[in-house]
Design a protein around this motif. Structure first.
Motif, PDB file in Angstrom:
ATOM      1  N   PRO A  20       0.806  -1.239   0.000  1.00  0.00           N
ATOM      2  CA  PRO A  20       0.000   0.000   0.000  1.00  0.00           C
ATOM      3  C   PRO A  20       0.829   1.275   0.000  1.00  0.00           C
ATOM      4  O   PRO A  20       0.492   2.244  -0.698  1.00  0.00           O
ATOM      5  CB  PRO A  20      -0.825  -0.133   1.288  1.00  0.00           C
ATOM      6  N   ASP A  21       1.919   1.289   0.763  1.00  0.00           N
ATOM      7  CA  ASP A  21       2.723   2.505   0.777  1.00  0.00           C
ATOM      8  C   ASP A  21       3.424   2.729  -0.561  1.00  0.00           C
ATOM      9  O   ASP A  21       3.655   3.878  -0.981  1.00  0.00           O
ATOM     10  CB  ASP A  21       3.744   2.464   1.919  1.00  0.00           C
ATOM     11  N   GLN A  22       3.764   1.629  -1.262  1.00  0.00           N
ATOM     12  CA  GLN A  22       4.384   1.760  -2.581  1.00  0.00           C
ATOM     13  C   GLN A  22       3.360   2.231  -3.617  1.00  0.00           C
ATOM     14  O   GLN A  22       3.688   3.010  -4.519  1.00  0.00           O
ATOM     15  CB  GLN A  22       4.995   0.417  -3.008  1.00  0.00           C
ATOM     16  N   VAL A  23       2.117   1.750  -3.477  1.00  0.00           N
ATOM     17  CA  VAL A  23       1.045   2.235  -4.355  1.00  0.00           C
ATOM     18  C   VAL A  23       0.847   3.734  -4.147  1.00  0.00           C
ATOM     19  O   VAL A  23       0.699   4.510  -5.109  1.00  0.00           O
ATOM     20  CB  VAL A  23      -0.266   1.469  -4.082  1.00  0.00           C
ATOM     21  N   ALA A  24       0.872   4.148  -2.897  1.00  0.00           N
ATOM     22  CA  ALA A  24       0.722   5.569  -2.604  1.00  0.00           C
ATOM     23  C   ALA A  24       1.872   6.379  -3.201  1.00  0.00           C
ATOM     24  O   ALA A  24       1.668   7.484  -3.737  1.00  0.00           O
ATOM     25  CB  ALA A  24       0.646   5.786  -1.087  1.00  0.00           C
ATOM     26  N   ALA A  25       3.092   5.825  -3.110  1.00  0.00           N
ATOM     27  CA  ALA A  25       4.240   6.531  -3.677  1.00  0.00           C
ATOM     28  C   ALA A  25       4.129   6.614  -5.193  1.00  0.00           C
ATOM     29  O   ALA A  25       4.473   7.644  -5.802  1.00  0.00           O
ATOM     30  CB  ALA A  25       5.530   5.804  -3.277  1.00  0.00           C
ATOM     31  N   LEU A  26       3.642   5.541  -5.825  1.00  0.00           N
ATOM     32  CA  LEU A  26       3.459   5.557  -7.274  1.00  0.00           C
ATOM     33  C   LEU A  26       2.424   6.608  -7.668  1.00  0.00           C
ATOM     34  O   LEU A  26       2.616   7.380  -8.613  1.00  0.00           O
ATOM     35  CB  LEU A  26       3.020   4.169  -7.754  1.00  0.00           C
ATOM     36  N   ALA A  27       1.323   6.659  -6.910  1.00  0.00           N
ATOM     37  CA  ALA A  27       0.289   7.648  -7.208  1.00  0.00           C
ATOM     38  C   ALA A  27       0.828   9.062  -7.021  1.00  0.00           C
ATOM     39  O   ALA A  27       0.561   9.961  -7.834  1.00  0.00           O
ATOM     40  CB  ALA A  27      -0.919   7.413  -6.306  1.00  0.00           C
ATOM     41  N   ALA A  28       1.593   9.271  -5.965  1.00  0.00           N
ATOM     42  CA  ALA A  28       2.163  10.601  -5.714  1.00  0.00           C
ATOM     43  C   ALA A  28       3.108  10.999  -6.836  1.00  0.00           C
ATOM     44  O   ALA A  28       3.143  12.165  -7.257  1.00  0.00           O
ATOM     45  CB  ALA A  28       2.889  10.609  -4.362  1.00  0.00           C
ATOM     46  N   GLU A  30       2.919  10.023  -9.961  1.00  0.00           N
ATOM     47  CA  GLU A  30       2.136  10.297 -11.165  1.00  0.00           C
ATOM     48  C   GLU A  30       1.378  11.617 -11.055  1.00  0.00           C
ATOM     49  O   GLU A  30       1.250  12.355 -12.035  1.00  0.00           O
ATOM     50  CB  GLU A  30       1.139   9.150 -11.416  1.00  0.00           C
ATOM     51  N   LEU A  31       0.852  11.893  -9.838  1.00  0.00           N
ATOM     52  CA  LEU A  31      -0.042  13.045  -9.665  1.00  0.00           C
ATOM     53  C   LEU A  31       0.677  14.310  -9.221  1.00  0.00           C
ATOM     54  O   LEU A  31       0.135  15.414  -9.328  1.00  0.00           O
ATOM     55  CB  LEU A  31      -1.125  12.697  -8.638  1.00  0.00           C
ATOM     56  N   GLY A  32       1.877  14.157  -8.683  1.00  0.00           N
ATOM     57  CA  GLY A  32       2.588  15.323  -8.153  1.00  0.00           C
ATOM     58  C   GLY A  32       2.207  15.633  -6.731  1.00  0.00           C
ATOM     59  O   GLY A  32       2.699  16.598  -6.142  1.00  0.00           O
ATOM     60  N   ALA A  33       1.314  14.819  -6.130  1.00  0.00           N
ATOM     61  CA  ALA A  33       0.898  14.995  -4.734  1.00  0.00           C
ATOM     62  C   ALA A  33       0.368  13.661  -4.241  1.00  0.00           C
ATOM     63  O   ALA A  33      -0.106  12.840  -5.031  1.00  0.00           O
ATOM     64  CB  ALA A  33      -0.174  16.080  -4.612  1.00  0.00           C
ATOM     65  N   PRO A  34       0.416  13.413  -2.939  1.00  0.00           N
ATOM     66  CA  PRO A  34      -0.061  12.118  -2.429  1.00  0.00           C
ATOM     67  C   PRO A  34      -1.570  11.974  -2.599  1.00  0.00           C
ATOM     68  O   PRO A  34      -2.304  12.965  -2.666  1.00  0.00           O
ATOM     69  CB  PRO A  34       0.337  12.161  -0.950  1.00  0.00           C
ATOM     70  N   PRO A  35      -2.063  10.720  -2.679  1.00  0.00           N
ATOM     71  CA  PRO A  35      -3.509  10.494  -2.816  1.00  0.00           C
ATOM     72  C   PRO A  35      -4.233  10.736  -1.501  1.00  0.00           C
ATOM     73  O   PRO A  35      -3.721  10.442  -0.426  1.00  0.00           O
ATOM     74  CB  PRO A  35      -3.597   9.025  -3.239  1.00  0.00           C
ATOM     75  N   GLY A  36      -5.443  11.291  -1.613  1.00  0.00           N
ATOM     76  CA  GLY A  36      -6.293  11.456  -0.446  1.00  0.00           C
ATOM     77  C   GLY A  36      -6.948  10.144  -0.059  1.00  0.00           C
ATOM     78  O   GLY A  36      -6.800   9.120  -0.746  1.00  0.00           O
ATOM     79  N   ASP A  63      -7.473  18.599  -6.394  1.00  0.00           N
ATOM     80  CA  ASP A  63      -6.473  18.907  -5.369  1.00  0.00           C
ATOM     81  C   ASP A  63      -7.185  19.424  -4.140  1.00  0.00           C
ATOM     82  O   ASP A  63      -8.067  20.297  -4.224  1.00  0.00           O
ATOM     83  CB  ASP A  63      -5.494  19.973  -5.866  1.00  0.00           C
ATOM     84  N   ALA A  64      -6.803  18.907  -2.966  1.00  0.00           N
ATOM     85  CA  ALA A  64      -7.432  19.341  -1.718  1.00  0.00           C
ATOM     86  C   ALA A  64      -6.430  19.238  -0.586  1.00  0.00           C
ATOM     87  O   ALA A  64      -6.018  18.127  -0.229  1.00  0.00           O
ATOM     88  CB  ALA A  64      -8.668  18.491  -1.407  1.00  0.00           C
ATOM     89  N   SER A  65      -6.031  20.382  -0.057  1.00  0.00           N
ATOM     90  CA  SER A  65      -5.145  20.426   1.113  1.00  0.00           C
ATOM     91  C   SER A  65      -3.871  19.620   0.910  1.00  0.00           C
ATOM     92  O   SER A  65      -3.482  18.798   1.760  1.00  0.00           O
ATOM     93  CB  SER A  65      -5.891  19.927   2.358  1.00  0.00           C
ATOM     94  N   GLY A  66      -3.240  19.748  -0.249  1.00  0.00           N
ATOM     95  CA  GLY A  66      -1.967  19.105  -0.500  1.00  0.00           C
ATOM     96  C   GLY A  66      -2.064  17.657  -0.917  1.00  0.00           C
ATOM     97  O   GLY A  66      -1.047  16.975  -1.060  1.00  0.00           O
ATOM     98  N   VAL A  67      -3.285  17.145  -1.104  1.00  0.00           N
ATOM     99  CA  VAL A  67      -3.465  15.770  -1.595  1.00  0.00           C
ATOM    100  C   VAL A  67      -4.377  15.809  -2.799  1.00  0.00           C
ATOM    101  O   VAL A  67      -5.044  16.812  -3.081  1.00  0.00           O
ATOM    102  CB  VAL A  67      -4.061  14.852  -0.502  1.00  0.00           C
ATOM    103  N   VAL A  68      -4.405  14.709  -3.521  1.00  0.00           N
ATOM    104  CA  VAL A  68      -5.307  14.563  -4.672  1.00  0.00           C
ATOM    105  C   VAL A  68      -6.356  13.528  -4.312  1.00  0.00           C
ATOM    106  O   VAL A  68      -6.015  12.404  -3.888  1.00  0.00           O
ATOM    107  CB  VAL A  68      -4.543  14.138  -5.940  1.00  0.00           C
TER     108      VAL A  68
END
Length: 942
Positions: free
Chosen positions: A202-210, A212-218, A250-255
């Protein structure tokens, strides 16, 4: 949303491992790596990172990929990787491509010859590239690879273990085809590593999303991404789809997401993208998917009946939707899962029709049947006679290149025929032949019998009977062979004279191999009479070869040699290639060896290796026979690598007899050198075959090795029991072939254990054998030796030593000297005993038989001689002087830039043998690659 570019997120450990493998390749180290994982998990990206790293370091990269619908294309993966085509800019690649384009079945019926020749040529090509710079060889998606490509990958790894070569294969996990499982097991046995790509955490998925998106996932987006199961492709596809549909914010530094709706699968996601495509583009995309996951625009145009320009323009929408990409002038689906999703959306009846139309259109455009055979298989329905004809033609084209592909195509053709079709028996006969070619002899005989026992077409009767006899003979089912042959010959019109001679020859082989050489001789004589009556040279060669083997088993070595010489002469003077599967020069070498003519035998073996018109199926036999000749004359430093290589080649060809013979001779050598632990480990590979009710055709040499080891371990009774059982088994079958292996030790042990009656029985039998081969010195020497031991006649033993001295054979000569010396010492003739013991000691020391030499030195001390000052003749353990003559020759040739294949051809050994010698050379000289070897060699010879 940005792209991940070259970065592979969440795979730091895997990237470090693969980068390390490439860096070690740069140091000249060979390795094999299997990358395994589910679709979309990142296998291709990881392999591409290795390719980029290797290219950036100036290495040569060969990269090929297997594709769906191409398992009937022989050598498809390696042909793509190495550019093996007649249009190749590389002359060697073009030459191999020309071989691959040959679709004429070999007239001699020698199975798989072209396949194995192509494999050897490819190995040599790769090795030549390795001599210039390190090579990375990548074969992706081997779960779809054809059998010939799998064989080639394994051969490259096995034959080039010391070359700067990194072989990488990628595959999905099970279920896998059986031949792929075998390849992966074999690569692991060769020391290869396996890297299993797991789903991202899960943390690697979050890093991959971040990334791709330029910000961490909400939290909402993270919950959606959790349903991707850690599959990077699915994660990326979800992110892109959500971005395209405008539901990310984008919301409060997350996507996060504005809607909780989520496609339930990647297929659904792809389907949502397809809704935005126009009808013509969707139709064209489905045609593309049916053709494969990577296809040329020209092929799509041919099937769609459009111009290439129209196709390229119409597919623009699919490129814009990020469904397609372009690689090396091919239209490529962004991922296999995307291809699968689109392919599966086409209704099954439409898919079948599209596959058939694709095959027809591609053949009309110039593609050969093998290139489109998978489409024919997938596109035909039962009763499609046109496709049946195409598949049979394709099977004929594949017969010389890939027997397994031929069988697969014919099975499908047979399945498509409606019941009672007029061609059913013809196709069944072709399936039987294909089964034989692919090595499925039990099924071949069962299928042939099934057709022959019912009403069948007249034209298949003769070929099916010939095939049935051959299949039964290969299974050593002698009684059934005899029944079929006699039934066939009872109706003269059933078989042509040539076929009569052939089935009788096959019957002879089966009878001889199952322990009835007298009956085998009778069948071979009948075959020869028929062949000579109709002046059929090829069938005369078959009959003569069967005849000489039967005669040799009975101990009539002189007669066998006469027939071997005649068979070789007939074959050499005839353009009829039907005799070539037997390789008469090889059998001439065997007959010469049995008559103590070892030098002439080795010349014949080399002539067989030089004969490119002969059958490749006898290659491993010829190499093993030459290694056994090295053993017989005491050149054990050369024999061991040859025996190891011969055993490996035998395993590759599925020849258990040669495999066990390799182990047996190496057991004898290890025993003679005093390494009983290694000897026992080797013997464990064949001793089980000596415990059954029936003994194998080569049981004599296996028993000799096992009994010698058992005696060395102190179990004289066990050794005696082994020898006596094999002796009695052979006696019951009137086989004298292994008398020279069994009789001396059996007589000696029988006398030592109080079984004089057995010793007398053996001595009488070997004495009778002299009349059968009066010109063979070791046969006469054997009789004198056994009689001398039984009767205590010292002069008989001295004469036996004199006879065997005329031959180059180590075991026979030194053993006769030891036996004679023991009786000379008993009679007080110590000087004469010492002379013969020193003669034996010289032979043992030259071979490195330290344990046997120690026994002789003890004998010398017992007669008052003092051998200890001389000691064993050992080479240094390291350095140039530690190399044997053969190792030096190999080192010099390799240092001059010759490949293993070229060295093998120059020295009349196998590439496997060259590898074994090189391992020893590298270890003794302390080098790790060929560049270092060349430096050491040049300094050593200055």
């Amino acid at each position: 949303m940005r792209t991940s570019g070259e970065r592979l997120v969440g795979r730091d450990a895997e990237l470090a491992l693969t980068a390390g493998e490439v860096d070690r390749l740069g140091e000249g180290r060979a390795a094999t790596l299997t990358i395994e994982g589910e679709a979309g998990v990142g296998k291709t990206r990881l392999a591409q990172s290795m390719v980029h790293r290797a290219r950036s370091r100036g290495m040569t990269v060969f990269c090929g990929r297997a594709h769906p619908f191409e398992r009937t294309r022989p050598f498809g993966v390696v042909a793509d990787a190495l550019d093996l085509s007649v249009r190749s800019s590389d002359s060697r690649g073009a030459a191999i491509g020309a071989l691959l384009s040959r679709h004429d079945a070999d007239a001699s019926g020698s199975v798989g010859d072209i396949q194995y020749r192509v494999v050897e040529e490819i190995v040599d090509l790769v090795e030549t590239a390795c001599a210039e710079r390190p090579v990375l060889l990548v074969a992706e998606d081997i779960h779809w690879a054809d059998t010939a490509s799998l064989l080639t990958v394994l051969s490259i790894v096995r034959q080039l273990p010391l070359a700067p070569l990194l072989a990488v294969v990628t595959t999905r996990p099970s279920p896998l085809p059986g031949d792929v499982v075998r390849l992966l097991d074999d690569l692991a046995d060769e020391g290869g590593r396996t890297l299993r790509l797991q789903p991202l955490a899960p943390d690697q998925v979050a890093a991959l999303a971040a990334h791709e998106l330029g910000a961490p996932p909400g939290p909402g987006l993270a919950a959606m991404l959790d349903k991707a199961g850690g599959n990077p492709l699915w994660v990326n596809a979800l992110l892109r789809s959500l971005a395209d549909e405008g539901v990310l914010r984008d919301a409060s530094g997350v996507v996060d997401v504005t809607s909780p709706e989520l496609p339930g699968s990647l297929s659904e996601l792809v389907a949502r993208r397809l809704r935005d495509l126009s009808g013509p583009t969707l139709d064209l995309l489905q045609v593309t998917a049916v053709l494969g996951d990577a296809v040329s625009v020209r092929d799509v145009a041919a099937v769609a009946r459009r111009t290439p320009a129209d196709v390229a323009g119409q597919l623009t929408e699919a490129f814009d939707a990020r469904l397609l990409d372009e690689v090396d002038e091919r239209v490529v689906f962004r991922h296999q899962l995307v291809h699968d999703a689109i392919y599966q959306r086409v209704p099954a009846p439409a898919r079948r029709l599209l596959h058939r139309e694709a095959a027809v259109a591609l053949m009309a455009a110039g593609a050969d049947r093998l290139a489109v055979a998978d489409h024919l298989v997938l596109g035909a329905e039962r009763g499609d006679e046109q496709v049946v004809g195409w598949l049979r033609d394709a099977a004929r084209e594949a017969s010389g290149q890939a027997p397994a592909v031929t069988l697969e195509l014919l099975r499908r053709a047979e399945a498509l025929l409606p019941g009672g079709h007029r061609d059913a028996d013809l196709v069944s006969a072709e399936v039987v032949q294909a089964l034989l070619r692919a090595g499925h002899v039990a099924e071949a005989s069962a299928r042939a019998e099934a057709v022959l026992t019912r009403r069948h077409a007249t034209e298949v009767d003769s070929p099916l009977r010939v095939a049935l006899v051959g299949a039964l003979a290969l299974q050593n089912r002698a009684d059934e062979v005899t029944a079929v042959v006699e039934a066939s010959l009872a109706a003269p019109d059933r078989l042509r004279p040539a076929d009569q001679a052939l089935v009788l020859s096959q019957q002879s082989w089966a009878l001889t191999y199952t322990g009835d050489p007298r009956a085998g001789e009778s069948a071979a004589a009948r075959a020869l009479a028929i062949a000579e009556q109709v002046s059929d040279t090829a069938m005369s060669v078959w009959a003569l070869t069967a005849l000489l083997v039967a005669e040799g088993r009975q101990g009539r070595f002189d007669e066998a040699l006469s027939h071997a010489r005649r068979a070789a002469t007939l074959a050499a003077g005839s353009p009829d290639t039907r005799s070539l599967p037997l390789q008469p020069k090889f059998f001439l070498g065997l007959a010469l060896f049995d008559c103590d003519l070892v030098g002439e035998a080795r010349t014949a073996f080399r002539a067989a290796l030089d004969d490119e018109s002969g059958s490749a199926w006898w290659l491993s036999d010829t190499l093993m026979a030459d290694a056994q000749a090295s053993f017989a004359i005491g050149e054990w430093d050369d024999a061991v690598p040859g025996l190891i290589a011969g055993g490996q080649a035998a395993q590759e060809k599925g020849n258990p007899l040669l495999t066990t013979q390799s182990l047996a001779y190496r057991t004898v050598i290890a025993t003679a050198r005093g390494d009983l632990r290694s000897a026992r480990k080797l013997a464990d590979g064949f001793t089980a075959s000596l415990e059954g009710e029936q003994l194998s055709y080569n049981a004599g040499v296996l028993t000799f090795a096992a009994a010698g080891l058992t005696a060395a371990e102190g179990d004289l009774q066990g050794a005696f029991d082994l020898l006596l059982r094999c002796w009695r088994f052979d006696q019951a079958r009137e086989s004298r072939f292994y008398h020279r292996c069994l009789a001396p030790d059996l007589v000696r042990l029988a006398l030592a254990l109080g079984h004089r009656d057995v010793a007398v029985e053996v001595a009488d039998s070997v004495a009778a054998g002299v009349a059968l081969a009066p010109e063979v010195a070791t046969v006469a020497g054997l009789a004198l030796r056994c009689r001398g031991l039984v009767d205590g006649e010292v002069e008989a033993l001295v004469e036996a030593a004199a006879l065997t001295r005329r031959t180059p054979l180590l075991v026979e000569h030194a053993g006769a000297c030891e036996d004679a010396a023991s009786l000379l010492a008993r009679d007080g003739r110590r000087d004469e005993a010492a002379t013969l013991l020193n003669e034996a000691l010289d032979r043992y020391e030259q071979a490195g038989a330290d344990a046997w030499a120690g026994r002789v030195r003890a004998g010398l001390r017992s007669v008052g001689a003092h051998p200890g000052a001389r000691g064993p003749r050992r080479r240094p353990a390291a350095g140039w002087e530690s190399l044997t003559d053969t190792e030096r020759a190999v080192a010099l040739l390799v240092a001059d830039g010759l490949t293993n294949g070229a060295v093998a051809r120059r020295m009349y050994i196998s590439p496997h043998t060259v590898n074994t010698h090189l391992r020893h050379v590298f270890a003794k000289l302390g080098v790790s690659n060929r560049v270092e070897l060349a430096t050491v060699v040049h300094h050593s010879i200055e």
